[in-house]
Design a protein around this motif. Structure first.
Motif, mmCIF file in Angstrom:
data_model
loop_
_atom_site.group_PDB
_atom_site.id
_atom_site.type_symbol
_atom_site.label_atom_id
_atom_site.label_comp_id
_atom_site.label_asym_id
_atom_site.label_seq_id
_atom_site.Cartn_x
_atom_site.Cartn_y
_atom_site.Cartn_z
ATOM 1 N N GLY A 13 29.464 -13.756 -45.569
ATOM 2 C CA GLY A 13 30.549 -14.540 -45.522
ATOM 3 C C GLY A 13 32.023 -14.026 -45.899
ATOM 4 O O GLY A 13 33.057 -13.907 -45.040
ATOM 5 N N VAL A 14 31.817 -13.025 -47.099
ATOM 6 C CA VAL A 14 33.126 -12.447 -47.296
ATOM 7 C C VAL A 14 33.575 -11.462 -46.485
ATOM 8 O O VAL A 14 34.924 -11.131 -46.048
ATOM 9 N N LYS A 32 30.655 -20.806 -55.378
ATOM 10 C CA LYS A 32 31.049 -20.060 -56.756
ATOM 11 C C LYS A 32 32.512 -19.544 -56.501
ATOM 12 O O LYS A 32 33.220 -19.971 -55.566
ATOM 13 N N THR A 33 32.962 -19.247 -57.660
ATOM 14 C CA THR A 33 34.515 -18.861 -57.470
ATOM 15 C C THR A 33 34.510 -17.292 -57.401
ATOM 16 O O THR A 33 35.681 -16.641 -57.542
ATOM 17 N N ALA A 34 33.183 -16.718 -56.819
ATOM 18 C CA ALA A 34 33.580 -15.051 -56.858
ATOM 19 C C ALA A 34 32.316 -15.057 -55.852
ATOM 20 O O ALA A 34 31.367 -15.458 -55.700
ATOM 21 N N LEU A 35 32.362 -13.664 -55.240
ATOM 22 C CA LEU A 35 31.204 -13.031 -54.758
ATOM 23 C C LEU A 35 29.936 -12.509 -55.648
ATOM 24 O O LEU A 35 30.548 -12.064 -56.462
ATOM 25 N N VAL A 36 28.990 -13.206 -55.589
ATOM 26 C CA VAL A 36 28.035 -13.017 -56.407
ATOM 27 C C VAL A 36 26.706 -12.470 -55.626
ATOM 28 O O VAL A 36 26.170 -13.234 -54.936
ATOM 29 N N TRP A 56 29.557 -8.717 -58.866
ATOM 30 C CA TRP A 56 30.168 -9.981 -59.238
ATOM 31 C C TRP A 56 31.701 -9.757 -59.127
ATOM 32 O O TRP A 56 32.283 -9.259 -60.188
ATOM 33 N N ILE A 57 32.262 -10.046 -57.997
ATOM 34 C CA ILE A 57 33.585 -9.841 -57.887
ATOM 35 C C ILE A 57 34.309 -11.294 -57.525
ATOM 36 O O ILE A 57 34.211 -11.678 -56.705
ATOM 37 N N SER A 58 35.283 -11.632 -58.312
ATOM 38 C CA SER A 58 36.108 -12.783 -57.964
ATOM 39 C C SER A 58 36.797 -12.603 -56.847
ATOM 40 O O SER A 58 37.624 -11.574 -56.523
ATOM 41 N N PHE A 59 37.153 -13.651 -56.097
ATOM 42 C CA PHE A 59 37.657 -13.717 -54.843
ATOM 43 C C PHE A 59 39.047 -13.123 -54.754
ATOM 44 O O PHE A 59 39.626 -12.636 -53.908
#
Length: 371
Positions: A13-14, A32-36, A56-59
């Motif tokens: 999706g990202v 989620k608030t990030a890509l996990v 684990w990277i916040s959007f």
């Protein structure tokens, strides 16, 4: 400008949202608030801080998502006629988002590490370390399953904690049956070198109502007739994936609940709806999740808007890529024909991740996570 709703901001999706953001008004929806990332389970449970730094990277750190409006919530419904999706936010209130095109990339539920729940950053971090701490405290570990997640988990646990007794139980004569036989031959040697005891021919019986979504400690029963086995910690990686499709009408789904798609990744009968990743029933392995289909999908969304021909997704015959994840001596990557090549550890940290992945694939990622 056309609006595209990307339902689900996991790996696929990202990447799809980043591809579309330069030409469309993109709204991304995630629990989620990030890509996990859902990948590299063995690395995740054995070295969670190192895994988190890369996976684990916040959007707000993705430069490619600067033009994307992200919505933190759970998808509950879609109205195909009015072209809207309904999202329930963390405050319990419902909101609606309209679209000209909808990309379904909500993925699957699998074990304890891939759950479609609404989570904050604090809850994500707590979950990462809970599994690691549980395994660290165990003197013996059983890993149940024969896929990449199982093999990677067994190898990484044994290498991180060499004093533990680690056993890998799988139902067939060999594990990694979706990979080329050469891949298993090489990984088999790696497991033996790490001290993992291999137990082929064992098919586990899951207790009623249990889907493998937690680490247990009770005896494991086998439908293949062997005596029960027990350990301080039992890690279930049995591939009981369940599509996150409860918010979708059944007309879009196959018998197993995955989204039906054409070879162009469109949903039959709904040319404005697309699907990609583990949720998309492209082939038995649902391989668009691991084969960079985001570029093809983004092209097809724009082509559909402009009345141009769409491209066709072709699934590989065998799975490929990394199996064990990054190790002290580097990253071993397998081609579809089972041949392996190694990326040195220094190159992984200084070239592959910062340049090829963060700058090349993700179009730029700000800063670094401090864990």
């Amino acid at each position: 400008m056309k609006r595209v709703v990307v339902a689900g901001l996991g790996d696929s999706g990202v990447l799809t949202a980043i591809r579309l953001a330069k030409d469309c008004d993109v709204v991304g929806i995630s629990g989620k608030t990030a890509l996990v990332s859902g990948q590299e389970l063995g690395w995740r449970i054995s070295r969670p801080d190192h895994w988190a730094a890369h996976n684990w990277i916040s959007f707000d750190r993705f430069r490619g998502l600067d033009r994307v409006r992200t919505v933190h919530g759970i998808l509950t419904a879609v109205d195909l006629a009015s072209r809207t999706v309904t999202v329930r936010g963390s405050d319990g209130e419902d909101m609606r988002e309209g679209y000209d095109a909808l990309v379904i990339s909500t993925g699957v539920t699998n074990g304890f590490w891939r759950q479609p729940t609404l989570q904050s950053a604090e809850e994500i971090g707590a979950g990462l370390h809970a599994a690691h701490d549980r395994l660290a405290a165990a003197a013996s570990v059983i890993v149940v399953g024969g896929g990449a997640a199982a093999v990677s988990s067994a190898a990484n646990i044994a290498r991180t904690w060499p004093d533990k007794r680690v056993e890998l139980y799988f139902p067939g004569d060999r594990a990694l049956t979706q990979y080329h036989p050469r891949t298993w031959a090489r990984i088999n040697r790696r497991l033996e070198e790490a001290g993992v005891a291999l137990r082929p021919g064992h098919r586990a019986v899951l207790p009623d109502g249990f889907t493998g979504d937690e680490i247990t400690s009770g005896p494991v029963q086998w439908s293949t007739g062997q005596e029960p086995a027990s350990a301080d910690a039992v890690l279930w990686t049995v591939g009981r994936v369940r599509p996150n499709s409860g918010w979708l009408p059944t007309e879009l789904l196959d018998d197993d609940g995955f989204v039906r798609v054409t070879p162009e990744l469109q949903v039959p009968g709904h040319p404005e709806v697309f699907a990609v990743g583990d949720i998309a029933a492209t082939d038995p392995q649902r391989s668009s999740a691991r084969n960079r289909a985001d570029g093809l999908l983004a092209h097809n969304v724009m082509a559909a808007f402009e009345g141009r021909p769409l491209r066709t997704y072709r699934a590989p015959r065998s799975r490929w890529g990394s199996v064990l994840g990054i190790q002290r001596d580097g990253l071993e990557v397998f081609a579809p024909n089972g041949r392996a090549f190694r990326i040195p550890a220094w190159s992984f940290e200084r070239v592959l991740m910062p340049l090829a992945v963060r700058r090349g694939i993700y179009r730029g990622v700000r800063g670094a996570r401090t864990v």
